[in-house]
Scaffold this active site. Sequence first.
Site, PDB file in Angstrom:
ATOM      1  N   GLU A 285      -7.901 -15.815  -3.552  1.00  0.00           N
ATOM      2  CA  GLU A 285      -7.060 -15.578  -2.374  1.00  0.00           C
ATOM      3  C   GLU A 285      -7.082 -14.103  -1.965  1.00  0.00           C
ATOM      4  O   GLU A 285      -6.074 -13.400  -2.051  1.00  0.00           O
ATOM      5  CB  GLU A 285      -5.633 -16.024  -2.652  1.00  0.00           C
ATOM      6  CG  GLU A 285      -5.492 -17.526  -2.863  1.00  0.00           C
ATOM      7  CD  GLU A 285      -4.118 -17.925  -3.368  1.00  0.00           C
ATOM      8  OE1 GLU A 285      -3.840 -19.127  -3.388  1.00  0.00           O
ATOM      9  OE2 GLU A 285      -3.339 -17.029  -3.768  1.00  0.00           O
ATOM     10  N   GLY A 287      -6.818 -11.010   0.479  1.00  0.00           N
ATOM     11  CA  GLY A 287      -6.197 -10.710   1.768  1.00  0.00           C
ATOM     12  C   GLY A 287      -6.522  -9.295   2.174  1.00  0.00           C
ATOM     13  O   GLY A 287      -7.292  -9.038   3.093  1.00  0.00           O
ATOM     14  N   ARG A 288      -5.938  -8.348   1.420  1.00  0.00           N
ATOM     15  CA  ARG A 288      -6.164  -6.921   1.684  1.00  0.00           C
ATOM     16  C   ARG A 288      -7.660  -6.584   1.703  1.00  0.00           C
ATOM     17  O   ARG A 288      -8.128  -5.839   2.570  1.00  0.00           O
ATOM     18  CB  ARG A 288      -5.459  -6.109   0.596  1.00  0.00           C
ATOM     19  CG  ARG A 288      -5.491  -4.609   0.776  1.00  0.00           C
ATOM     20  CD  ARG A 288      -5.086  -3.889  -0.515  1.00  0.00           C
ATOM     21  NE  ARG A 288      -3.943  -4.509  -1.154  1.00  0.00           N
ATOM     22  CZ  ARG A 288      -2.683  -4.113  -0.990  1.00  0.00           C
ATOM     23  NH1 ARG A 288      -2.412  -3.107  -0.197  1.00  0.00           N
ATOM     24  NH2 ARG A 288      -1.709  -4.726  -1.635  1.00  0.00           N
ATOM     25  N   ARG A 325       4.222   0.907   4.974  1.00  0.00           N
ATOM     26  CA  ARG A 325       3.755   1.050   3.594  1.00  0.00           C
ATOM     27  C   ARG A 325       3.958   2.452   3.000  1.00  0.00           C
ATOM     28  O   ARG A 325       4.325   2.563   1.824  1.00  0.00           O
ATOM     29  CB  ARG A 325       2.291   0.625   3.470  1.00  0.00           C
ATOM     30  CG  ARG A 325       2.081  -0.869   3.715  1.00  0.00           C
ATOM     31  CD  ARG A 325       0.647  -1.300   3.388  1.00  0.00           C
ATOM     32  NE  ARG A 325       0.400  -1.232   1.965  1.00  0.00           N
ATOM     33  CZ  ARG A 325      -0.336  -0.286   1.388  1.00  0.00           C
ATOM     34  NH1 ARG A 325      -0.900   0.684   2.107  1.00  0.00           N
ATOM     35  NH2 ARG A 325      -0.507  -0.288   0.068  1.00  0.00           N
ATOM     36  N   CYS A 356      13.606   7.624  13.760  1.00  0.00           N
ATOM     37  CA  CYS A 356      14.728   8.471  13.340  1.00  0.00           C
ATOM     38  C   CYS A 356      15.010   8.324  11.854  1.00  0.00           C
ATOM     39  O   CYS A 356      16.080   7.852  11.450  1.00  0.00           O
ATOM     40  CB  CYS A 356      15.964   8.147  14.181  1.00  0.00           C
ATOM     41  SG  CYS A 356      15.759   8.612  15.901  1.00  0.00           S
TER      42      CYS A 356
END
Length: 429
Positions: A285, A287-288, A325, A356
């Site tokens: 699996e 993804g990244r 992140r 902010c």
Amino acid sequence: MKIETNAAGHLTIGGCDALTLAQQFGTPAYVYDVGQIRAQFRSFAKVFEAHGAKYAVSYASKAFATVAMYQVAAQENAHVDVVSGGELYTAQAAQFPMAHVSFHGNNKSKAELAQALEAHVGTIIVDNFHELDLLEGLLKLQEGRVQNILLRVTPGISAHTHAYDQTGQTDSKFGFDVDSGQAKAAATRALANPQLHLLGIHAHIGSQIFEVKGFVAAAQRLLAILTDWHDSLAFTPTVLNLGGGFGIAYTNADDPLPAEAFVAAILDTIAAADLPFDTPAIWIEPGRSIVGPAGYQLYTVGSRKDVPGLAPFVAVDGGMGDNIRPALYQADYEAVAAADPHAASTETVRLVGKYCESGDILIDQAKLPHLEAGAVVAVLATGAYGYSMASNYNRNPRPAVVFAENGQAKLVVRRESYADLTRNDLSYL
């Protein structure tokens, strides 16, 4: 890190000039090199085929889920895994083949499971006894219906990664615990229910992992579990899902193995095992590692603050709302000037956003040439968990998403408007 330029010396993404992309689609913007995404899918497939293994490359779509991304995955004959009703709905909107969808999650609702059954999702990856209760209850209402499942287990393997990214250790919110006997009890129960077709087991030990030894240990542990179930429960597995988590390079200081090297190590470990059953299909699996390196974020420089003795603050028109992140994980990135990505750095600045929050820092020590207001900056390797974790904090619209391939650019997610921000608001008056 891979940087390509054109005759003008400008950064190119999928053969498209980054400055032209910024002008055409505005900033901030997420831009993906689709050819790079396709190449990674094919690299994984090549390793499996070289080993003669039955397999599925199941894209972990939590990294980046849009209709266009599911369409590319389908074109590459990949599977996908989804972790929510929303991701499943998006895959359905993309007309992704439901037989190749796996549904993950540690707290799937009854409504989400019903949605999965109605959609005829290929595999539900069952995470806990509560979910098993819900799924069995829903299946009772559909006489004769059989659902393929995997059981997610926590094998007691910890990955060397950020604490928030570790998922395979015993003290985890995910999966049936192995050592306490939960996993075997779940298997016993699933095998006793004719409406559940248990394919095998699943484990995911973490994310952004650079070392193969965790995956080797996980493969050995899972094979031992399956051997025990074969001997004591008369169960023959057809699928062994080892999850993902293959690390990528975010900066030049990162030196991960090629993602396919992790797969080769897993397959070699399984091939060396003396199993009492035929080797099951091996699912992964990623993804990244599929979308991370292929993604770029384009920003326009705005204000600058210089204080003697301190690194300058250079602000761009995005920030933590489109890439959380760095604030959440202390993640590191590198940036280049889109007009000349190979230009020598002349200063170290804090590349900050417009939100902010004092913690709205995209790169704490960005080595860049001097950039004037209006310059376009590209932050590299932002394809994973940028768009998917984006927010409307400070009531900022989320950026556009652009796919670039073979010198052609296409808008695949429109930039939100201010009107979009209030679309669901109701008046109190």
